[in-house]
Design a protein around this motif. Structure first.
Motif, PDB file in Angstrom:
ATOM      1  N   TYR A   1       0.377  72.809  12.188  1.00  0.00           N
ATOM      2  CA  TYR A   1      -0.589  71.693  12.529  1.00  0.00           C
ATOM      3  C   TYR A   1       0.225  71.024  13.681  1.00  0.00           C
ATOM      4  CZ  TYR A   1      -3.455  71.300   8.127  1.00  0.00           C
ATOM      5  OH  TYR A   1      -3.739  71.682   6.561  1.00  0.00           O
ATOM      6  N   ALA A   2      -0.542  70.110  14.617  1.00  0.00           N
ATOM      7  CA  ALA A   2       0.015  69.639  15.717  1.00  0.00           C
ATOM      8  C   ALA A   2       0.043  67.988  15.049  1.00  0.00           C
ATOM      9  CB  ALA A   2      -1.412  69.810  17.215  1.00  0.00           C
ATOM     10  N   ALA A   3       0.368  67.087  15.527  1.00  0.00           N
ATOM     11  CA  ALA A   3       0.735  65.392  15.505  1.00  0.00           C
ATOM     12  C   ALA A   3      -0.731  65.304  16.201  1.00  0.00           C
ATOM     13  CB  ALA A   3       1.918  64.990  16.058  1.00  0.00           C
ATOM     14  N   LEU A   4      -1.452  64.624  15.224  1.00  0.00           N
ATOM     15  CA  LEU A   4      -2.253  63.250  15.380  1.00  0.00           C
ATOM     16  C   LEU A   4      -2.057  62.573  16.293  1.00  0.00           C
ATOM     17  CD1 LEU A   4      -3.794  63.029  11.656  1.00  0.00           C
ATOM     18  CD2 LEU A   4      -4.712  64.539  13.751  1.00  0.00           C
ATOM     19  N   LYS A   5      -1.907  62.473  17.007  1.00  0.00           N
ATOM     20  CA  LYS A   5      -2.452  60.793  18.516  1.00  0.00           C
ATOM     21  C   LYS A   5      -3.607  59.738  18.516  1.00  0.00           C
ATOM     22  CE  LYS A   5       1.186  63.691  20.248  1.00  0.00           C
ATOM     23  NZ  LYS A   5       2.448  63.154  20.063  1.00  0.00           N
ATOM     24  N   ALA A   6      -4.560  60.249  17.701  1.00  0.00           N
ATOM     25  CA  ALA A   6      -5.631  58.961  18.034  1.00  0.00           C
ATOM     26  C   ALA A   6      -4.662  57.506  17.592  1.00  0.00           C
ATOM     27  CB  ALA A   6      -6.924  59.688  17.420  1.00  0.00           C
ATOM     28  N   PRO A   7      -5.663  56.458  18.371  1.00  0.00           N
ATOM     29  CA  PRO A   7      -4.881  55.629  17.503  1.00  0.00           C
ATOM     30  C   PRO A   7      -5.736  55.511  15.785  1.00  0.00           C
ATOM     31  CG  PRO A   7      -4.979  54.805  19.588  1.00  0.00           C
ATOM     32  CD  PRO A   7      -5.578  55.979  19.570  1.00  0.00           C
TER      33      PRO A   7
ATOM     34  N   ALA B   1      -4.299  54.500  10.281  1.00  0.00           N
ATOM     35  CA  ALA B   1      -4.260  55.248   9.261  1.00  0.00           C
ATOM     36  C   ALA B   1      -2.935  55.563   8.154  1.00  0.00           C
ATOM     37  CB  ALA B   1      -5.162  56.301   8.858  1.00  0.00           C
ATOM     38  N   GLY B   2      -2.264  56.026   9.203  1.00  0.00           N
ATOM     39  CA  GLY B   2      -0.763  56.561   8.428  1.00  0.00           C
ATOM     40  C   GLY B   2      -0.003  55.282   8.716  1.00  0.00           C
ATOM     41  N   LYS B   3      -0.192  54.265   9.094  1.00  0.00           N
ATOM     42  CA  LYS B   3       0.697  53.666   9.169  1.00  0.00           C
ATOM     43  C   LYS B   3       0.114  52.908   7.679  1.00  0.00           C
ATOM     44  CE  LYS B   3       2.296  48.852  10.748  1.00  0.00           C
ATOM     45  NZ  LYS B   3       2.246  48.109  12.382  1.00  0.00           N
ATOM     46  N   THR B   4      -0.814  52.497   7.656  1.00  0.00           N
ATOM     47  CA  THR B   4      -1.105  52.023   6.211  1.00  0.00           C
ATOM     48  C   THR B   4      -1.021  52.498   4.977  1.00  0.00           C
ATOM     49  OG1 THR B   4      -3.349  51.013   7.130  1.00  0.00           O
ATOM     50  CG2 THR B   4      -3.091  51.022   5.164  1.00  0.00           C
ATOM     51  N   ILE B   5      -1.316  54.441   5.195  1.00  0.00           N
ATOM     52  CA  ILE B   5      -0.125  54.892   3.820  1.00  0.00           C
ATOM     53  C   ILE B   5       0.672  54.782   3.658  1.00  0.00           C
ATOM     54  CG2 ILE B   5      -0.667  57.444   3.303  1.00  0.00           C
ATOM     55  CD1 ILE B   5      -3.061  57.585   5.205  1.00  0.00           C
ATOM     56  N   PHE B   6       1.564  54.720   4.787  1.00  0.00           N
ATOM     57  CA  PHE B   6       3.072  54.633   4.755  1.00  0.00           C
ATOM     58  C   PHE B   6       3.761  53.256   4.157  1.00  0.00           C
ATOM     59  CE2 PHE B   6       7.568  52.798   6.046  1.00  0.00           C
ATOM     60  CZ  PHE B   6       8.144  54.613   6.143  1.00  0.00           C
TER      61      PHE B   6
ATOM     62  N   VAL C   1      -0.263  60.614   8.182  1.00  0.00           N
ATOM     63  CA  VAL C   1       1.482  59.572   7.451  1.00  0.00           C
ATOM     64  C   VAL C   1       2.573  60.495   8.327  1.00  0.00           C
ATOM     65  CG1 VAL C   1       1.643  60.923   5.971  1.00  0.00           C
ATOM     66  CG2 VAL C   1       2.915  58.730   5.988  1.00  0.00           C
ATOM     67  N   SER C   2       2.418  61.197   8.350  1.00  0.00           N
ATOM     68  CA  SER C   2       3.460  62.885   9.221  1.00  0.00           C
ATOM     69  C   SER C   2       3.250  61.814  10.388  1.00  0.00           C
ATOM     70  CB  SER C   2       2.889  63.754   8.616  1.00  0.00           C
ATOM     71  OG  SER C   2       3.161  64.305   7.119  1.00  0.00           O
ATOM     72  N   SER C   3       2.027  62.142  10.874  1.00  0.00           N
ATOM     73  CA  SER C   3       1.854  61.696  12.436  1.00  0.00           C
ATOM     74  C   SER C   3       2.392  60.421  12.831  1.00  0.00           C
ATOM     75  CB  SER C   3       0.193  62.295  12.816  1.00  0.00           C
ATOM     76  OG  SER C   3       0.298  63.123  12.971  1.00  0.00           O
ATOM     77  N   PHE C   4       2.891  59.047  11.948  1.00  0.00           N
ATOM     78  CA  PHE C   4       2.375  58.094  11.972  1.00  0.00           C
ATOM     79  C   PHE C   4       4.531  57.717  11.954  1.00  0.00           C
ATOM     80  CE2 PHE C   4       4.515  54.201  10.149  1.00  0.00           C
ATOM     81  CZ  PHE C   4       4.491  53.224  10.895  1.00  0.00           C
ATOM     82  N   ILE C   5       4.849  58.914  11.216  1.00  0.00           N
ATOM     83  CA  ILE C   5       6.541  58.565  10.997  1.00  0.00           C
ATOM     84  C   ILE C   5       6.698  59.142  12.379  1.00  0.00           C
ATOM     85  CG2 ILE C   5       8.359  59.878   9.916  1.00  0.00           C
ATOM     86  CD1 ILE C   5       6.834  59.565   6.850  1.00  0.00           C
ATOM     87  N   ALA C   6       6.220  60.740  12.975  1.00  0.00           N
ATOM     88  CA  ALA C   6       7.288  61.069  13.794  1.00  0.00           C
ATOM     89  C   ALA C   6       7.191  60.023  14.736  1.00  0.00           C
ATOM     90  CB  ALA C   6       5.783  62.819  14.416  1.00  0.00           C
ATOM     91  N   SER C   7       5.497  59.248  15.506  1.00  0.00           N
ATOM     92  CA  SER C   7       6.029  58.734  16.391  1.00  0.00           C
ATOM     93  C   SER C   7       7.014  57.229  16.017  1.00  0.00           C
ATOM     94  CB  SER C   7       3.755  57.567  16.597  1.00  0.00           C
ATOM     95  OG  SER C   7       3.970  57.072  15.119  1.00  0.00           O
ATOM     96  N   LEU C   8       7.308  57.161  15.000  1.00  0.00           N
ATOM     97  CA  LEU C   8       8.852  56.390  15.212  1.00  0.00           C
ATOM     98  C   LEU C   8       9.611  57.060  15.739  1.00  0.00           C
ATOM     99  CD1 LEU C   8       7.661  55.072  11.391  1.00  0.00           C
ATOM    100  CD2 LEU C   8       6.833  54.647  13.329  1.00  0.00           C
TER     101      LEU C   8
END
Length: 286
Positions: free
Chosen positions: A184-190, A195-200, A262-269
């Protein structure tokens, strides 16, 4: 007497063979309706095996009778100086009742040493023990040469790794295979990152902190990772968990898309440097 015994043995062998042949013929009509195949082969196998056992039995009986009948002559041969001390002579002595080949020659013989009433005996090591020791020496040399010098065989660690690699081939290569890394590639869409932040915040913050600074779990914002910081490694860790480290598996609780979000959100941090960040853990990844 010997000729009479041989005649009796031959008659016994002939009677058993005739009995086996009669049994096979009696079974033939009942099995004629069955197709020739595995049953016929098994019948032939057991017939040959029983015949071989019978031949061996007759041979042992015949050999025993020869030893019993010729025991006086064999004893005279064994007592000859040129025969008595040889290895073949020891085998001959074992056949006629002398256990020196197994127990050794000297047993409980006083050596003439007496210390305060304590005497010393001269006992041979059992020959079977000595021969077994010699075999272990030969085996050790052969083992060292095969595995360590020539390196023709695998040692325990290499054999274990090979078996583990073979075992992974038996695991289905699908999305539920923990040995297969996703691409997979990291998701970039806001929307996906929100959604990833909410799950995290709902599921991950209790262990990793609200800003992923690390609490019980490690800091997820620095460059150090225990199980890989690339998006697919993070995805795998979240999905299958790490039981030994207390990381639960979220497979079955979150969908594949939610795990990727949530993986993509973690990568954004990465590099956010939150306040009170936990000390680095694991290996550094650029």
């Amino acid at each position: 007497m010997l000729s009479f015994s041989l005649t009796s043995l031959r008659a016994l062998a002939a009677a058993v063979l005739l009995l086996q042949a009669g049994t096979a013929l009696a079974q033939a009509p009942a099995e004629s309706a069955k197709p020739a195949g595995a049953d016929t082969q098994m019948l032939l196998f057991w017939f040959l095996l029983s015949t071989l056992a019978l031949v061996l039995l007759v041979f042992v009986l015949f050999f025993t009778m020869i030893i019993v009948k010729m025991k006086p002559q064999l004893r005279k041969l064994y007592e000859l100086p040129t025969v008595h001390d040889t290895w073949s002579g020891q085998v001959l002595g074992l056949l006629i009742g002398d256990p020196a080949l197994v127990t050794g020659k000297n047993k409980d013989e006083l050596m003439g040493h007496d210390y305060d009433g304590i005497t010393e005996f001269d006992n041979d090591l059992p020959p079977w023990w000595k021969y077994g020791f010699y075999v272990t020496i030969v085996f050790a040399v052969a083992y060292m040469g095969y595995y360590h010098v020539a390196q023709a065989g695998q040692l325990q660690t290499a054999e274990y790794e090979t078996e583990m690699q073979q075992a992974t081939l038996l695991v289905s290569a699908d999305n539920d295979d923990p040995n297969k890394l996703t691409t997979y590639a990291a998701l970039k869409a806001p929307a996906d990152l929100d959604a990833g932040k909410t799950i995290f915040t709902t599921n991950c913050a209790p262990c990793h902190g609200p800003n992923a600074e690390g609490k019980v779990g490690p800091n997820l914002t620095d460059e150090y990772w225990l199980h890989g910081g690339e998006i697919n490694h993070v995805y795998k860790t979240i999905k299958f968990g790490v039981t030994s480290k207390g990381m639960v598996a979220w497979k079955g609780k979150l969908s594949g898309k939610q795990i990727l979000q949530v993986s993509s959100f973690i990568a954004s941090l990465k590099g956010s440097k939150p306040a009170g960040a936990k000390e680095p853990q694991g290996d550094k990844e650029l």
